[in-house]
Design a protein around this motif. Sequence first.
Motif: not given
Length: 76
Positions: A12-29, A53-59
Amino acid sequence: FESCSVIHAEVCAILNCERRDELLGSELYLLGIDSDGSIYSNAFPCDMCYKIIKYQGIKTINVFQADKSVIRNEVV
């Protein structure tokens, strides 16, 4: 995941992210809250959520524990 009738919080958090490119290299809490309001420590993502999570580039996945510590998990 296949038998679950709701979207998990991680997806749900990933789907609601307006800019998916900002997920690359990010952290999920993650913080799991029980129905009585207490924090539980098994809030690690299920296998399907982990793959998304891995596919979206979250590290890194950071999971808050009941003792208020945080366990960091590198996505590999």
